[in-house]
Design a protein around this motif. Structure first.
Motif: not given
Ligand code: G1P
Length: 296
Positions: A124-137, A139-148, A225-226
């Motif tokens: 599979h292709d895949f994402a990597v998420m580093l747990p030290d970094v927490v994005l502010d839920p 101020t952003t809509d996680m279903s469209v912004d950044n990783l999405a 986030r990758y």
């Protein structure tokens, strides 16, 4: 259409920047308001459409897996006491989402940790998420912004994506820093239209891991986030130790850039470094204030 459904979260690190708190409590379980930090990272993954989360862990950090497991005894006891709502809130992972765990074994660096997930990720292709970094839920809509957004870009053009944000000069030595040539930057900023809530995506020439300010090619820092094409595993398998004596993800990314081309996505909203004491304390206050306001 290359749909990303898998994410790797490396959680094996000792969290030395968070001592003494992290001596017996994994730093990923330290609270931000009323939930542990990793809760928000996993919630972000799920909002972006991830169905299978792989924790790359360590023997001393099994409390993290327990957080994502069902505690049947606790569940029964809460329901027996009529606290069904509370019991339901603990079982928040959707039915179609799996959290699995694999051990890193040796602490040989972030690149090594990501490679450790290969037996589960497979082709599979895949994402990597580093747990030290927490994005502010808040101020952003996680279903469209950044990783999405990055997942959608990858589905459209097949290029791996890396989230970056601008950091102060005094902070560049803490991060992987994006290298942009003027030509590449000027030509490709148009690729990023800044739609979908502020993200923009453009090609990158390379990265320098934790440079001094004098060596830093820009102020655009890798946020943690990758989205990777599966090819990154082949490069990681042949990457040798470099900065800090560790197998660096950044070196494998440089190899991927020369073959496939990689894009950076500029971050929308705010991020908190929950792996650094000062920033963690600010994040705790922010999350707690948001939740207290919600409870009013
Ligand atoms: C890692 C990456 C670095 C990135 C950072 C983000 O470093 O190697 O490129 O900028 O995470 O938090 P670490 O903080 O694990 O040393």
């Amino acid at each position: 259409m290359k749909k990303i459904t898998h994410a790797v979260i490396p959680v094996a690190g000792f969290g030395t920047r968070m001592l003494p708190l992290s001596k017996s409590v994994p730093k990923e379980l330290l609270p931000l308001g009323n939930r542990p930090a990793i809760h928000y990272v996993v919630a972000e993954a799920i909002a972006a459409g991830i169905k299978h989360i792989v924790l790359v862990s360590h023997a001393q950090k099994s409390a993290i897996e327990n957080y994502f497991d069902i505690n049947a005894e606790l569940d029964t006891q809460l329901r027996h006491k009529g606290k069904d709502e509370l019991a339901d809130s603990l079982n928040w992972l959707p039915e179609d989402v799996t959290v699995s765990m694999i051990r890193q074994g040796k602490p040989l660096g972030l690149g090594h940790a990501v490679l450790a997930a290969r037996p589960i990720i497979g082709a599979h292709d895949f994402a990597v998420m580093l747990p030290d970094v927490v994005l502010d839920p808040y101020t952003t809509d996680m279903s469209v912004d950044n990783l999405a957004f990055m997942i959608e870009r990858f589905a459209n053009d097949g290029h791996s994506q890396i989230l970056v944000e601008t950091v102060a000069d005094s902070d560049v030595h803490k991060y992987g820093i994006a290298k942009l040539t003027d030509a590449i930057h000027a030509a490709d900023t148009e690729v990023g239209t800044g739609n979908q809530g502020g993200n923009a995506s453009f090609k990158v020439a390379g990265f320098v891991e934790k440079p001094s300010l004098a060596e830093a090619p820009s102020n655009l820092a890798v946020v943690g986030r990758y989205v990777f094409s599966n090819r990154i595993f082949d490069y990681l398998a042949t990457t040798t130790a470099s900065v800090g004596g560790e197998i660096q993800l950044t070196d494998a990314i440089d190899a991927l850039i020369s073959e496939d081309g990689v894009n950076v996505t500029t971050m929308h909203g705010d991020s908190y470094d929950a792996g650094d004491m000062r920033s963690y304390m600010q994040a705790f206050i922010y999350f707690a204030e948001q939740q207290l306001a919600d409870d009013k």
